[in-house]
Design an enzyme around this catalytic site. Structure first.
Site, PDB file in Angstrom:
ATOM      1  N   ILE A  40       0.760  -1.296   0.061  1.00  0.00           N
ATOM      2  CA  ILE A  40       0.036   0.192   0.042  1.00  0.00           C
ATOM      3  C   ILE A  40       0.981   1.261   0.164  1.00  0.00           C
ATOM      4  O   ILE A  40       0.177   2.300  -0.036  1.00  0.00           O
ATOM      5  CB  ILE A  40      -0.979  -0.018   1.065  1.00  0.00           C
ATOM      6  CG1 ILE A  40      -0.243  -0.051   2.658  1.00  0.00           C
ATOM      7  CG2 ILE A  40      -1.900  -1.009   1.055  1.00  0.00           C
ATOM      8  CD1 ILE A  40      -0.916   0.142   3.820  1.00  0.00           C
ATOM      9  N   GLY A  42       8.838   3.579   0.132  1.00  0.00           N
ATOM     10  CA  GLY A  42       9.724   4.882   0.206  1.00  0.00           C
ATOM     11  C   GLY A  42      11.297   4.334   0.286  1.00  0.00           C
ATOM     12  O   GLY A  42      11.382   3.076  -0.128  1.00  0.00           O
ATOM     13  N   PHE A  44      12.875   3.629   3.014  1.00  0.00           N
ATOM     14  CA  PHE A  44      13.157   2.661   3.921  1.00  0.00           C
ATOM     15  C   PHE A  44      13.078   1.378   3.262  1.00  0.00           C
ATOM     16  O   PHE A  44      13.287   0.325   3.714  1.00  0.00           O
ATOM     17  CB  PHE A  44      12.113   2.942   5.077  1.00  0.00           C
ATOM     18  CG  PHE A  44      10.921   3.084   4.819  1.00  0.00           C
ATOM     19  CD1 PHE A  44      10.110   2.066   4.541  1.00  0.00           C
ATOM     20  CD2 PHE A  44      10.215   4.250   4.288  1.00  0.00           C
ATOM     21  CE1 PHE A  44       8.716   1.950   4.250  1.00  0.00           C
ATOM     22  CE2 PHE A  44       8.921   4.240   3.969  1.00  0.00           C
ATOM     23  CZ  PHE A  44       8.091   3.340   3.993  1.00  0.00           C
ATOM     24  N   GLY A  45      11.922   1.131   2.544  1.00  0.00           N
ATOM     25  CA  GLY A  45      11.245  -0.231   2.301  1.00  0.00           C
ATOM     26  C   GLY A  45       9.945  -0.092   1.709  1.00  0.00           C
ATOM     27  O   GLY A  45       9.656   0.824   0.993  1.00  0.00           O
ATOM     28  N   LYS A  46       8.907  -0.881   1.944  1.00  0.00           N
ATOM     29  CA  LYS A  46       7.574  -0.888   1.553  1.00  0.00           C
ATOM     30  C   LYS A  46       6.647  -0.950   2.682  1.00  0.00           C
ATOM     31  O   LYS A  46       6.972  -1.316   4.020  1.00  0.00           O
ATOM     32  CB  LYS A  46       7.293  -1.984   0.828  1.00  0.00           C
ATOM     33  CG  LYS A  46       8.088  -2.070  -0.595  1.00  0.00           C
ATOM     34  CD  LYS A  46       7.711  -3.137  -1.507  1.00  0.00           C
ATOM     35  CE  LYS A  46       8.254  -3.107  -2.899  1.00  0.00           C
ATOM     36  NZ  LYS A  46       7.814  -4.050  -3.898  1.00  0.00           N
ATOM     37  N   VAL A  47       5.512  -0.459   2.394  1.00  0.00           N
ATOM     38  CA  VAL A  47       4.192  -0.571   3.394  1.00  0.00           C
ATOM     39  C   VAL A  47       3.333  -1.590   3.003  1.00  0.00           C
ATOM     40  O   VAL A  47       2.796  -1.472   1.922  1.00  0.00           O
ATOM     41  CB  VAL A  47       3.762   0.695   3.709  1.00  0.00           C
ATOM     42  CG1 VAL A  47       2.764   0.382   4.714  1.00  0.00           C
ATOM     43  CG2 VAL A  47       4.601   1.760   4.360  1.00  0.00           C
ATOM     44  N   ASP A  66       7.939  16.078   9.073  1.00  0.00           N
ATOM     45  CA  ASP A  66       7.684  15.779   7.707  1.00  0.00           C
ATOM     46  C   ASP A  66       5.867  15.617   7.583  1.00  0.00           C
ATOM     47  O   ASP A  66       5.417  14.802   6.876  1.00  0.00           O
ATOM     48  CB  ASP A  66       8.125  14.175   7.206  1.00  0.00           C
ATOM     49  CG  ASP A  66       8.130  13.642   5.993  1.00  0.00           C
ATOM     50  OD1 ASP A  66       8.089  14.756   4.943  1.00  0.00           O
ATOM     51  OD2 ASP A  66       8.172  12.604   5.808  1.00  0.00           O
TER      52      ASP A  66
END
Length: 852
Positions: free
Chosen positions: A478, A481, A483-486, A597
């Site tokens: 969903i 970024g 950092f990785g994924k959500v 942010d």
């Protein structure tokens, strides 16, 4: 190395290819295990099924019950007959007796798949005739057609296709049979699949197409089949996978000259960069492919020689990172545009790269060719959340990596033209000779800080928040970024959002530091206006994950700019009020939290229309109100406060108020702030030209004044969130807002995110639907132009002088934004709101092509 992270030796795509090779190698070993059964463990009937010399023996012993009996490894009599290469008549006897044709062994193989692997086309035809499922997925999701493609059995592949095999069926990593045939280099199978309509550009799980796999091999015929294609479809020679690799990237990484020439002859783009910033020349140099590098430079020019990737490395850096080919380094240094002492964005040179990776001969070669050991790279010391820049020489990089022989070489190196160093020579006076080695304490501190952070987090985090990666059920992606994924997922039956950090990330910040800080912040939050923390996986950096409540409505950004939903003014003010309350909660905690942010991406919406502040990856605790060690430019540039954008390291929670004001404008206008500019250009406009978005005449006047004080250039003039909450609330409950939203005054319903439409009459008499509070530039332009036209006809000349109507530029922005402020404010404001020294709002500067 401070915050320096070396380029990963292999990319995610390479990692997947490795797993595929390993997967099919494991597949082969499992098949071979099936083909070499332990006959000593079999009963008499099972041994008879394997005995092709005496076919009558099986018929004498066979009963219907025997057909369903299995060995310890799950093999039925039909499996055994297929393994043994029994004649078709024997298979037919078993099938007529009731043997199951689609049963899988413990290693997940059907009789058909074993026959396909063996290449027995007669057995395959019999099994298919008796109802074998040609699309049955076995070990690793592999189907029979995949096996035929892997083994190069094109005749069996044709039988399977004629029997209804799905030509584009994917295995566990979404590879089709065409992928597999290209990977294993079987030309006839590739030709067969293409002639039967296989999707030539079908995508694997990381966006890799068959041509990507073919490019990494030296099979020119397969490449020709793909590129020249069929009358219906052809492979794109410049298609990218999810990491931005083109076929040329794979070709150069593997070092296949024939494929390289073919791709270049067919308009492959030679200087294309992947998401890491690597050009094909970078990958050739990272892998020591001298001849590829020579041909690339000779045929495509020197453009790639000066391009940096995101690791601040040019191809020369890349060759020194590889470090095993001095001929390659020498070739690059011979090029006119290459400077041996070129410093990347972070300041590190090719000598730094060679020292970091421990290539002694390469280091010596660079020194002998005037490589400067005194040039420094900049690394961040992030201890205590600070980002003080630490300058590091190549010697320090070698020292911290433990390359003692290189340290010794650099410490005592002198150029041939220099005199020897005496006992009383000034240290460092002779170009690095007898350089002092840094204290080992720094090395220990660098090595252990992240481990200490994780251990401390594990110890301090409440037990209820500790989760195991096996507790998580991952569903669809969903968000994503750096950092990785959500992912949307579940934990113990509860629907959640899972923020999964990459196992290795190579950005400018410490991901471990960011992860630990975000978990520490989330664990302390308890408010209906901020995201609810469920837990975190802390066992290993490769399994880092943060689990929060799943917010079904998605982000405000998605709602406004992707779904293009129109929101009534009451719902807009509900969202603004919820965000303000969330920020007020954060700023007034015992240890205040600055978000840093805040933007529409990080405001999530419940299905009731209420808002939640989320994503604390850039947030931090404020231990004092006078800190001067803040991170430079955290967060999204488009919503960034001027004091942050201008590289300031001393800013306060008032930076969040600036971002909130832009979000409030975004809500009211329904547009991105400075949508005609790229993010960096937008931030520069607000910081250096004091430009602010235009104020629509439809904006409620109390909110207009709030915007002015909220995005004031001087942070001290901005209000606190506790001061603006009553203003937004009173505006929300006002009679005018209730009328526009078709709700009762002072009621507080849970409104759907929709907008009642008001029908207006155009000049031509036709009705048109327009949102009463949309604030879109196009709607504003139409309204102002109509009013200006009326004003030019009916207004007196004196009125026109005193109250000139707004003029619009070509982007629809108001040239005189102050003209919308000439109406009195119906609601009370804090004292600073009425201050006359609020900055005037100048229109955006026009740029033909805004830079990022």
């Amino acid at each position: 190395m401070g915050n320096y992270k070396s380029r990963p030796p292999i990319s995610c795509t390479d990692e997947l290819k490795k797993k595929i090779s390993e997967s099919y190698a494991l597949f082969r070993s499992k098949v071979i295990e099936e083909l070499r059964p332990k006959e000593s463990d079999w009963n008499e009937v099972q041994q008879a099924a394997a005995n092709t010399a005496d076919l009558c023996q099986l018929e004498q012993l066979l009963t219907e019950a025997d057909c369903h009996e299995k060995t310890e490894t799950g093999l039925t009599l039909l499996h055994i007959a297929c393994i043994a290469g029994a004649p078709c008549s024997q298979l037919e006897r078993l099938l007529k007796k009731g043997a199951s044709v689609n049963i899988l062994s413990k290693n997940q193989f059907s009789p058909l798949q074993l026959s396909v692997y063996r290449g027995d086309s007669e057995q395959v035809e019999v099994l298919v005739t008796y109802g074998a499922d040609v699309n049955q997925a076995g070990h690793s999701g592999v189907g029979s057609l995949h096996i035929a493609a892997m083994c190069g059995h094109h005749e069996i592949a044709k039988i399977l296709l004629d029997s209804g095999a799905k030509i584009d069926m994917g295995d566990l990593v979404k590879f089709s049979s065409l992928h597999i045939a290209c990977h294993f280099g079987h030309e006839k199978v590739v030709e067969l699949l293409l002639s039967n309509g296989s999707d030539i550009n079908i995508s694997g799980s990381v966006g890799d197409r068959p041509i990507h796999l073919a490019s990494s091999k030296a099979n020119l015929r397969i490449m020709q089949l793909l590129v020249e294609g069929t009358s219906q479809q052809k492979a794109d020679v410049n298609v990218k996978d999810n990491e931005g690799h083109t076929p040329l990237h794979f070709c150069c990484k593997s070092g296949h000259l024939v494929t390289l020439h073919y791709l270049l002859d067919h308009q492959a783009v030679p200087h294309e960069a992947n998401i890491y910033g690597d050009t094909p020349l970078h990958l050739a140099c990272y892998n020591g492919k001298l001849e590829i590098a020579k041909q690339l430079v000779a045929q495509t020019g020197q453009e790639s020689l000066i391009m940096e990737n995101i690791f601040s490395e040019t191809p020369l850096h890349s060759a020194c990172t590889y470090g095993k080919s001095l001929e390659l380094v020498k070739f690059l240094l011979e090029q006119q545009s290459v400077d041996i002492n070129y410093q990347g964005k972070d300041g590190h040179t090719a000598l730094h790269s060679a020292c970091y990776h421990g290539h002694l001969r390469c280091v010596q070669f660079l020194l002998e060719n005037r490589g400067d050991m005194n040039l420094v790279a900049a690394a961040s010391d992030q201890s205590g959340d600070s980002e003080k820049r630490e300058e590091q020489t190549a010697l320090m990089w070698a020292f911290e990596r433990g390359h003692d022989s290189i340290v010794t070489l650099l410490k005592h190196y002198k150029r041939p033209s220099e005199e020897g160093c005496g006992d009383y020579s000034q240290p460092g006076s002779l170009d690095g000779s007898y350089v002092a080695v840094p204290s080992p304490l720094g090395k220990l501190r660098s090595m252990t800080k992240e481990k200490i952070d994780v251990l401390q987090l594990r110890a301090t985090l409440s037990h209820q928040f500790h989760l195991q990666i096996t507790d998580l059920e991952f569903q669809e992606t969903i968000g994503s970024g750096s950092f990785g994924k959500v992912y949307k997922g579940k934990v113990k039956g509860r629907t959640v959002a899972i923020k999964r950090y990459r196992a290795s990330s190579f950005g400018a910040k410490s991901d471990v530091d960011m992860f630990c800080r975000e978990v520490a912040i989330l664990a302390k939050l308890n408010s209906p206006y901020v995201i609810n923390f469920v837990g975190a996986c802390l066992d290993d950096p490769s399994q880092f994950a943060i689990v929060t409540h799943y917010v079904a409505g998605g982000s405000l950004f998605s709602l406004l700019h992707e779904q293009n939903r129109l929101i009534d003014i009451h719902s807009k003010l509900t969202i603004a009020l919820d965000v303000a309350k969330g920020m007020e909660y954060l700023h007034n905690m015992p240890l205040p939290i600055i978000h840093r942010d805040l933007n529409s991406h990080n405001i999530l919406l419940e299905e009731t229309g209420h808002a939640i502040v989320a994503d604390f990856g850039e947030s931090r605790f404020l231990r004092s109100t006078d800190e001067d060690n803040m991170t430079k430019q955290p967060g999204n540039l488009r919503w960034m406060a001027p004091e942050i954008f201008t590289q300031c390291t001393k800013y306060s929670v008032k930076a969040d108020m600036f971002s909130f004001s832009l979000v409030l404008w975004e809500l009211l206008a329904g547009e991105l702030p400075f949508s005609h500019l790229k993010p960096a250009a937008a931030a520069a406009e607000t910081a250096y030209h004091n430009t602010r978005p235009p104020i629509a005449i439809t904006f409620p006047k109390p909110l207009v004044a709030l915007l002015h004080i909220g995005w004031h250039a001087n942070p001290d003039e901005r209000p606190e969130f506790r001061e603006i909450i009553p203003i937004i609330d009173e505006c929300k409950q006002s009679q005018a807002v209730a009328m526009l939203s078709n709700v009762e005054p002072s009621s507080n319903p849970s409104l759907p995110l929709s907008l009642p439409m008001v029908t207006n009459q155009d000049s031509d008499g036709e009705g048109r639907d327009t949102p009463p509070m949309a604030g879109h530039v196009s709607a504003m332009r139409n309204h102002w132009e109509m009013e200006a036209s009326r004003n030019s006809v009916s207004g007196s000349s004196e009125d026109k002088k005193r109250y000139p109507f707004p003029q619009l530029d070509k982007n629809g922005y108001v040239s005189d934004p102050m003209s919308t402020l000439r109406i009195s404010m119906p609601l009370p404001l804090p004292p600073q709101a009425a201050s006359s020294d609020s900055p005037p709002l100048s229109p955006p500067r026009q740029q033909a092509e805004p830079d990022s």
